[in-house]
Write a protein that holds these residues in place. Structure first.
Motif, mmCIF file in Angstrom:
data_model
loop_
_atom_site.group_PDB
_atom_site.id
_atom_site.type_symbol
_atom_site.label_atom_id
_atom_site.label_comp_id
_atom_site.label_asym_id
_atom_site.label_seq_id
_atom_site.Cartn_x
_atom_site.Cartn_y
_atom_site.Cartn_z
ATOM 1 N N LYS C 8 29.651 18.739 11.726
ATOM 2 C CA LYS C 8 30.978 19.349 11.672
ATOM 3 C C LYS C 8 31.921 18.550 12.556
ATOM 4 C CE LYS C 8 33.534 23.604 12.327
ATOM 5 N NZ LYS C 8 33.616 24.907 12.957
ATOM 6 N N LEU C 10 34.820 18.561 14.911
ATOM 7 C CA LEU C 10 35.447 19.589 15.731
ATOM 8 C C LEU C 10 36.954 19.361 15.865
ATOM 9 C CD1 LEU C 10 32.977 20.503 18.595
ATOM 10 C CD2 LEU C 10 33.144 21.355 16.271
ATOM 11 N N ASN C 39 35.969 11.273 16.346
ATOM 12 C CA ASN C 39 34.596 11.081 16.804
ATOM 13 C C ASN C 39 34.007 12.359 17.377
ATOM 14 O OD1 ASN C 39 36.104 8.194 17.934
ATOM 15 N ND2 ASN C 39 34.545 8.125 16.336
ATOM 16 N N SER C 40 34.767 13.466 17.310
ATOM 17 C CA SER C 40 34.252 14.745 17.805
ATOM 18 C C SER C 40 33.356 15.363 16.750
ATOM 19 C CB SER C 40 35.414 15.690 18.117
ATOM 20 O OG SER C 40 36.195 15.162 19.152
ATOM 21 N N ILE C 41 32.215 14.746 16.554
ATOM 22 C CA ILE C 41 31.318 15.164 15.480
ATOM 23 C C ILE C 41 30.096 15.848 16.073
ATOM 24 C CG2 ILE C 41 29.932 14.399 13.512
ATOM 25 C CD1 ILE C 41 32.970 14.021 13.193
ATOM 26 N N ARG C 42 29.842 17.049 15.579
ATOM 27 C CA ARG C 42 28.727 17.821 16.138
ATOM 28 C C ARG C 42 27.683 18.082 15.058
ATOM 29 N NH1 ARG C 42 28.968 24.038 18.242
ATOM 30 N NH2 ARG C 42 27.120 23.948 19.568
#
Lengths: 619, 196, 50
Positions: C8, C10, C39-42
């Motif tokens: 996801k 973010l 790059n805020s990938i969780r």
């Protein structure tokens, strides 16, 4: 070329690739793979007997494949070292049934079929990266028919065809029927200045190269009718405009507009160029005997490998990034490394020579000084607090922390090997590591002071020195406007950022926290920023558990060249910030204050336990 | 640790900072910050007169910490480290605050918000400065040799310049001969001479 | 072992499929939406089946 081959202080290593570089400014250790040549270049007299007997024919790379060479060959007549080379991929092998003829005729016995790659190692104080460029492959523009139509050639093939040392001995002929072309069209900006094919940047050299080509043709064959299709003619250098004018005066036609399509007449091999003349707005058709595509400059294929070896950065267009666009144009971000020539940006011979001189002078200064100062950013371990868990040694990218499992003595830091990323400091759960000049106390004081007034208005940001902070500088130099809510704290590496700092910023009322570092390939501490990711993943889990939206913590990789990304990140995060309500922040602060009190109680207990132990030991 | 006596130097950078950030307001706010012993506003802190003011203030006010609120440390940190060192303060006791690249240049039309940001940045810088510690830098010897990667015209020229300067050079080329792309050219502009 | 994982973003909320092996060296994650590229990938953990 000859001078470099002969110079007593130049060790020339051809057919060689740098495989590994370790160390730091002034003290690099280099491993070079010297590939097997199968011909002893020290003994070879370049007599050429071997070539006469070699039965294998292959396209000659030096002549752009316009002629052939043997499996054993000399790269070109003036090659340095002046020695033959046997290409083993082409060779039939030293099997008496198969071949082995070259070895039979070589009087000097310099052919060795069992030659092997060797690894050579040496130490240097400075590195100059001058790995050059690649040429745009015109096949990527299908409408021009390169590769399909024999008489559409690129500018490199033009060079070989007009050269006295070329496959035709300098007789300019076209490939389809070896007749001399009279009507010649040049198409500019092939692979340059385009959002569709190749790249957006201007390749710098192609305009003047074409001007030169038209003059060469006029010199050799005064009846040539050259036409140049261009976007703009960029003749900005010393003597360039004069040269362009001379070309026009000699009758070369310059037509503003790039062809939409080139068609071939299969019967004659002639080419029909369709173009919109952008000065008149008319659609035109021109027939040519030969078309030359003026292909652009591309970053070299080896860039990624070399970039990784030396932890360098690249610009969005793919060329290597300098430390400062004006003041340090040849210094790489890694100290002791200098970049020069086309790998920095497309440039001509004169500029390449100038930049080579600058890089040599910068490297020479460092070598002549004989000594270099290392910034005092290294870590120290407090043996009394250390719990001997070894986690710091595990995350150190430089193996600078020596830790023996099960040993009674705590880990120690090899200061010369420590590069100062500080990722050990944020990994230590016991607070036993002090990162000089970036201590926990110093950073915590910064966080508290920054958020002391109107924290709601802030996008609280941790940025690494090399990329993200520099990306912010690049946004500044380029005047890329963005919301004024960003508040940056600089650490050397994003790996230095402690999980507790992020929580602290939220506890002090920050609506958004951004953690930013280098792209993986650019990390200045090998791979320390992988720890950043692991911490962010843990933090997202933790925030979620505490009922805080994980989205309020963001992670971005921003390189020193990405001023635009930097500005965009803050534009987007500003929207996020405005969505965080006062109530949400109050709730976060409350939850984290409770957590903080619990942590303090835990720490007090631990300290008491330690004190007890010491008391016991002394008793 | 000794009691911090911090001097804050707010740079206008001509109009680069002062046209967006209210440097007077920043200086006034700095005066109220903990451990700040003096605040000076300069037109150009990096120029000789600016540097002299830093040295003068160190002597006059017995400063043991210096905060320079001007441009990026990536630009002038070495300048100001040298400056304070000449005045007898350890270079690691100088902290820079970036009011130009990170503030005035990118918030041109948000004067008020930019000024508030500048004050926050200075407050954080002052807080950090109070806790800075003197550091000694290590001197390491340099191996007097250079590696040049790439044997085209640029690499050859760099190698020769270094070698002629008396240094040992390793010139590494992946192809079988040096010369690179230029060796494939016939003539080169603007003077039409041979490339080899 | 690399397992199929839901990721996801973010920043923009976009969810997408990928592979993630916590033991293997990390790779740089980027949101596949061209207008986001965050790059805020969780990597999302599988919810336990009841």
């Amino acid at each position: 070329m000859m001078d470099a081959g002969r110079h007593s202080r130049v060790s020339l290593m051809t057919l060689s690739e740098v495989e590994e570089i370790t160390g730091y400014v002034g003290n690099f250790h280099v491993k070079v793979r010297r590939k097997a040549r199968y011909v002893d270049s020290g003994k070879c007299t370049a007599c050429g007997e071997c070539v006469n007997v070699c039965p294998v024919l292959r396209p000659d790379e030096y002549q752009s494949g316009l002629s052939t060479r043997k499996a054993i060959h000399i790269p070109f007549a003036q090659a340095v070292p002046s020695s033959y080379i046997l290409n083993m991929d082409d060779c039939l092998g030293n099997n008496p049934i198969a071949c082995g003829k070259c070895a039979e005729v070589c009087e000097k016995d310099c052919i060795d079929f069992n030659d092997q790659d060797r690894i050579e190692e040496f130490d240097v104080g400075a590195v100059v990266v001058a790995i050059g460029m690649d040429v745009f492959d015109a096949r990527e523009v299908p409408e021009y028919g390169y590769g399909r139509y024999q008489n559409v050639i690129d500018s490199m093939e033009f060079e070989r065809l007009i050269c006295a040392g070329g496959p035709t001995g300098g007789h300019f002929v076209r490939p389809s029927d070896r007749s001399r072309p009279v009507r010649i069209g040049f198409v500019q900006c092939v692979g340059s200045r385009s959002r569709v094919h190749g790249a957006e940047y201007c390749s710098n050299i192609c305009c003047m190269n074409t001007v030169k080509d038209t003059l060469l043709l006029g010199e050799h064959y005064p009846d040539t009718e050259s036409k140049v299709f261009y976007t703009d003619i960029r003749a900005f250098g010393k003597g360039f405009e004069e040269m362009y004018n001379r070309s026009r005066e000699e009758g070369v036609k310059y037509i503003r507009g790039l062809p939409g399509e080139i068609e071939e007449d299969p019967a004659t091999g002639n080419l029909l160029v369709h173009v919109e003349n952008t000065l008149t707005g008319e659609l035109e058709e021109h027939e040519f005997d030969l078309v030359v595509l003026s292909v652009g400059v591309r970053p070299p294929k080896d860039r990624d490998r070399i970039q990784k070896l030396l932890t360098l950065s690249k610009t969005p267009s793919g060329f290597l990034m300098e430390s400062h666009p004006k003041l340090m144009p040849v210094d790489a971000p890694t100290r002791g490394v200098y970049i020069a020539g086309c790998v920095e940006a497309p440039k001509d011979v004169k500029e390449s020579v100038c930049q080579a001189g600058t890089a040599a002078a910068r490297a020479g200064n460092l070598l002549s000084a004989g000594e270099v100062t290392i910034e005092a950013y290294t870590c120290r371990i407090d043996a009394e607090i250390c719990n001997n868990c070894g986690q710091c040694a595990k995350v150190c990218p430089y193996h600078a922390i020596s830790f023996v499992k099960g040993a009674k003595t705590p880990p120690t830091v090899v200061e010369a090997a420590c590069a100062g990323c500080g990722t050990c400091g944020s990994e230590c759960r016991f607070g036993a590591i002090t990162m000089r000049h970036f201590t926990d106390q110093q950073i915590e004081a910064q966080i508290d002071a920054m958020l002391a007034v109107d924290p709601m208005d802030q996008i609280f940001t941790f940025a690494c020195n090399w990329c993200s902070y520099a990306g912010g500088d690049m946004a500044g130099i380029s005047r890329l406007q963005h919301p004024a809510s960003g508040r940056l704290i600089r650490t050397m590496c994003s790996g230095r950022v402690d999980e507790s700092w992020v929580l602290r910023a939220f506890r002090k009322g920050a609506p958004m926290v951004l953690l930013s570092g280098c792209h993986f390939a650019d990390c200045h501490y090998i791979d320390a920023n992988r720890q950043t990711v692991k911490r962010v993943l843990r933090l997202w889990d933790k925030l979620e558990k505490l009922g805080i939206r994980p989205e309020r913590l963001q992670l971005e990789w921003i390189s020193a060249a990405e001023g635009q990304k930097f500005a965009k990140v803050f534009q987007v995060l500003e929207e996020h910030r405005l969505r965080v309500t006062k109530e949400e922040i109050e709730q976060t602060v409350k939850v984290l204050e409770e957590e903080h009190l619990k942590k303090l109680a835990r720490e007090a207990k631990q300290a008491a336990k330690r004190a007890e132990k010491t008391a016991e030991a002394t008793a | 640790m000794e009691q911090a006596r911090i001097g804050v130097f707010v740079c206008d950078c001509g109009l680069n900072i002062a046209s967006t950030v209210d440097c007077g307001a920043v200086a006034l706010a700095a005066e109220e910050m903990p451990d700040v012993a003096c605040v000076v506003r300069n037109k150009y802190t990096c120029a000789d007169p600016g540097q002299n003011e830093i040295k003068k203030a160190i002597a006059e006010h017995g400063l043991n910490r210096v905060v320079v609120a001007s441009c990026s440390p990536r630009m002038h940190e070495p300048t100001f480290r040298n400056c304070v060192e000449e005045a007898g303060v350890n270079p690691y006791l100088m902290e820079m605050v970036n009011l130009r690249e990170h503030c005035s240049w990118v918030h041109t039309n948000q004067k008020e918000a930019a000024t508030r940001k500048a004050i926050d940045l200075v407050r954080a810088g002052v807080a950090r400065a109070g806790l800075l510690e003197a550091q000694e830098e290590a001197q390491v010897p340099v191996t007097r040799a250079a590696l040049v990667i790439g044997g085209g015209i640029t690499g050859i020229q760099a190698a020769l310049d270094l070698a002629n300067g008396g240094h040992q050079v390793y010139l590494v080329e992946k192809e079988a001969s040096i010369g690179g792309l230029m060796a494939k050219l016939d003539k080169t502009y603007p003077t039409m001479d041979c490339s080899i | 072992m690399s397992v199929a994982t839901k990721f996801k973003c973010l920043r923009c909320g976009h969810e997408f499929d990928g592979h993630y092996d916590p033991k293997a060296p990390l790779v740089e994650w980027t949101c596949p939406l061209p207008e986001c590229k965050s790059n805020s990938i969780r990597p999302m953990k599988e919810k336990k089946r009841e």
